[in-house]
Scaffold this motif. Structure first.
Motif, PDB file in Angstrom:
ATOM      1  N   PRO A 183       0.806  -1.235   0.000  1.00 31.44           N
ATOM      2  CA  PRO A 183       0.000   0.000   0.000  1.00 31.44           C
ATOM      3  C   PRO A 183       0.833   1.276   0.000  1.00 31.44           C
ATOM      4  O   PRO A 183       0.325   2.341  -0.371  1.00 31.44           O
ATOM      5  CB  PRO A 183      -0.810  -0.118   1.296  1.00 31.44           C
ATOM      6  CG  PRO A 183       0.021  -0.987   2.179  1.00 31.44           C
ATOM      7  CD  PRO A 183       0.633  -2.005   1.243  1.00 31.44           C
ATOM      8  N   LEU A 184       2.098   1.183   0.388  1.00 28.95           N
ATOM      9  CA  LEU A 184       2.947   2.379   0.442  1.00 28.95           C
ATOM     10  C   LEU A 184       3.796   2.514  -0.814  1.00 28.95           C
ATOM     11  O   LEU A 184       4.780   3.261  -0.832  1.00 28.95           O
ATOM     12  CB  LEU A 184       3.833   2.330   1.697  1.00 28.95           C
ATOM     13  CG  LEU A 184       3.081   2.094   3.010  1.00 28.95           C
ATOM     14  CD1 LEU A 184       4.038   2.114   4.192  1.00 28.95           C
ATOM     15  CD2 LEU A 184       1.969   3.112   3.201  1.00 28.95           C
ATOM     16  N   SER A 185       3.408   1.807  -1.863  1.00 28.72           N
ATOM     17  CA  SER A 185       4.100   1.875  -3.155  1.00 28.72           C
ATOM     18  C   SER A 185       5.594   1.601  -3.002  1.00 28.72           C
ATOM     19  O   SER A 185       6.434   2.259  -3.627  1.00 28.72           O
ATOM     20  CB  SER A 185       3.882   3.243  -3.826  1.00 28.72           C
ATOM     21  OG  SER A 185       2.519   3.551  -3.949  1.00 28.72           O
ATOM     22  N   GLY A 186       5.921   0.632  -2.174  1.00 29.80           N
ATOM     23  CA  GLY A 186       7.320   0.291  -1.970  1.00 29.80           C
ATOM     24  C   GLY A 186       8.129   1.436  -1.393  1.00 29.80           C
ATOM     25  O   GLY A 186       9.330   1.561  -1.657  1.00 29.80           O
ATOM     26  N   GLY A 187       7.468   2.286  -0.587  1.00 33.16           N
ATOM     27  CA  GLY A 187       8.140   3.438   0.013  1.00 33.16           C
ATOM     28  C   GLY A 187       8.101   4.687  -0.850  1.00 33.16           C
ATOM     29  O   GLY A 187       8.560   5.762  -0.431  1.00 33.16           O
ATOM     30  N   VAL A 192       5.385  11.092  -4.000  1.00 35.24           N
ATOM     31  CA  VAL A 192       4.235  11.353  -4.869  1.00 35.24           C
ATOM     32  C   VAL A 192       3.592  12.665  -4.424  1.00 35.24           C
ATOM     33  O   VAL A 192       3.063  12.760  -3.313  1.00 35.24           O
ATOM     34  CB  VAL A 192       3.217  10.191  -4.795  1.00 35.24           C
ATOM     35  CG1 VAL A 192       2.009  10.491  -5.678  1.00 35.24           C
ATOM     36  CG2 VAL A 192       3.874   8.879  -5.215  1.00 35.24           C
ATOM     37  N   GLU A 193       3.633  13.655  -5.287  1.00 34.31           N
ATOM     38  CA  GLU A 193       3.230  15.006  -4.900  1.00 34.31           C
ATOM     39  C   GLU A 193       1.793  15.057  -4.388  1.00 34.31           C
ATOM     40  O   GLU A 193       1.505  15.711  -3.374  1.00 34.31           O
ATOM     41  CB  GLU A 193       3.410  15.967  -6.078  1.00 34.31           C
ATOM     42  CG  GLU A 193       3.319  17.446  -5.702  1.00 34.31           C
ATOM     43  CD  GLU A 193       1.882  17.962  -5.602  1.00 34.31           C
ATOM     44  OE1 GLU A 193       1.637  18.901  -4.811  1.00 34.31           O
ATOM     45  OE2 GLU A 193       1.007  17.407  -6.311  1.00 34.31           O
ATOM     46  N   ALA A 194       0.893  14.349  -5.058  1.00 32.92           N
ATOM     47  CA  ALA A 194      -0.512  14.383  -4.642  1.00 32.92           C
ATOM     48  C   ALA A 194      -0.676  13.831  -3.232  1.00 32.92           C
ATOM     49  O   ALA A 194      -1.430  14.379  -2.415  1.00 32.92           O
ATOM     50  CB  ALA A 194      -1.371  13.592  -5.621  1.00 32.92           C
ATOM     51  N   VAL A 195       0.036  12.740  -2.924  1.00 36.73           N
ATOM     52  CA  VAL A 195      -0.060  12.128  -1.595  1.00 36.73           C
ATOM     53  C   VAL A 195       0.596  13.025  -0.552  1.00 36.73           C
ATOM     54  O   VAL A 195       0.053  13.257   0.534  1.00 36.73           O
ATOM     55  CB  VAL A 195       0.587  10.728  -1.596  1.00 36.73           C
ATOM     56  CG1 VAL A 195       0.521  10.108  -0.193  1.00 36.73           C
ATOM     57  CG2 VAL A 195      -0.097   9.816  -2.605  1.00 36.73           C
ATOM     58  N   ALA A 196       1.776  13.567  -0.886  1.00 38.09           N
ATOM     59  CA  ALA A 196       2.493  14.426   0.054  1.00 38.09           C
ATOM     60  C   ALA A 196       1.711  15.686   0.378  1.00 38.09           C
ATOM     61  O   ALA A 196       1.694  16.150   1.531  1.00 38.09           O
ATOM     62  CB  ALA A 196       3.868  14.776  -0.510  1.00 38.09           C
ATOM     63  N   SER A 197       1.032  16.253  -0.606  1.00 39.45           N
ATOM     64  CA  SER A 197       0.279  17.484  -0.356  1.00 39.45           C
ATOM     65  C   SER A 197      -0.954  17.223   0.509  1.00 39.45           C
ATOM     66  O   SER A 197      -1.299  18.042   1.374  1.00 39.45           O
ATOM     67  CB  SER A 197      -0.128  18.141  -1.682  1.00 39.45           C
ATOM     68  OG  SER A 197      -1.001  17.312  -2.417  1.00 39.45           O
TER      69      SER A 197
END
Length: 263
Positions: A183-187, A192-197
């Motif tokens: 689920p964490l896209s392998g770290g 990922v800008e969308a997730v970080a924002s």
């Protein structure tokens, strides 16, 4: 008598790479109730030892924990299914495994012979529920036409960078959970800008956002791997994070082609 439908918690523990029983014991102390391992991980004995310690210290009741393992692709001939499942049970220290998956429909997998062998294990009380992993929609439909047992869960890679709406719709149609792994896209979710924002907006971590995004989807549960007590706790606590529809929409709109575990 048929087993009741399998109900999985929103967040379970993926154990690939975990080699210390204390991690399993800590996870159960924190409230994890779904442990996911596999023959190919070579740590079923570790998972079994951690569970045994938690049971011994009355941290948890056996009936409250779903233990899942998977038969690897080189052992899907009927006689190998039974033999390796019995070996898994011995390593896990269990008389019954709650959920047994076909790990991948490749190599020795033959739906006409493999799947009845899984049904036989259920009939004999060695397995509670049958699951499949890394199947396509067509492979799922063929399996459903052969199995006597319902497909209790389909485990597949699912994260912000790899989303399959087709698999999700299929899981919802049949009322069985899609168990999303990695689920964490392998770290990679931190990058990922969308997730970080979204994480910055909610004053939390990208990892928490990725988990919250997954479990907000009807029909999805997830099994992040963690080893430290703090990360184990944080992954459980991510369920409490309430994302807004616009947050979910931003992550839904990401490119979805970065598969970490192709066949």
């Amino acid at each position: 008598m048929d087993a009741p439908p399998l109900e999985l918690p929103s967040v379970g523990l993926g154990t690939m790479g975990i080699d210390d029983p204390a991690v399993i014991e800590t996870a159960l102390e924190l409230g994890y109730r779904h442990l996911d391992t596999a023959q190919i991980y070579e740590n079923e004995a570790v998972v079994g030892e951690g569970l045994a310690r938690a049971l011994e210290s009355n941290v948890v009741d056996r009936d409250d924990v779903t233990v899942a393992t998977k038969v690897w692709a080189d052992s899907l001939a009927p006689e190998d299914v039974r033999r390796t499942t019995c070996e898994s049970l011995e390593r896990l220290g269990l008389e019954t495994v709650d959920l047994l998956y076909v790990h991948r429909p490749i190599d020795t997998y033959d739906p006409e012979t493999t799947l009845p062998a899984f049904d036989d294990l259920v009939a004999d009380g060695l397995v509670g529920h049958v699951g499949v992993s890394n199947f396509t929609v067509d492979e799922l439909e063929r399996a459903r036409g052969i199995l006597d047992s319902p497909i209790a869960a389909h485990q597949a890679e699912y994260h912000p960078l790899f989303q399959s709406e087709e698999l999700l719709e299929q899981a919802r149609e049949h009322g069985s959970p899609l168990v999303g792994y990695a689920p964490l896209s392998g770290g990679r979710v931190r990058d990922v800008e969308a997730v970080a924002s979204v994480a910055a907006k909610h004053e939390t971590t990208p990892e928490a956002v990725a988990i919250a995004w997954l479990v907000a989807k009807e029909g999805v549960v997830t099994i992040p791997k963690a080893s430290s007590r703090s990360h184990l706790a944080a992954n459980l606590e991510a369920v409490e994070l309430e994302l807004e529809s616009e947050d979910i929409g931003r992550i839904d709109a990401l490119e979805r082609e970065e598969e970490l575990f192709p066949e």
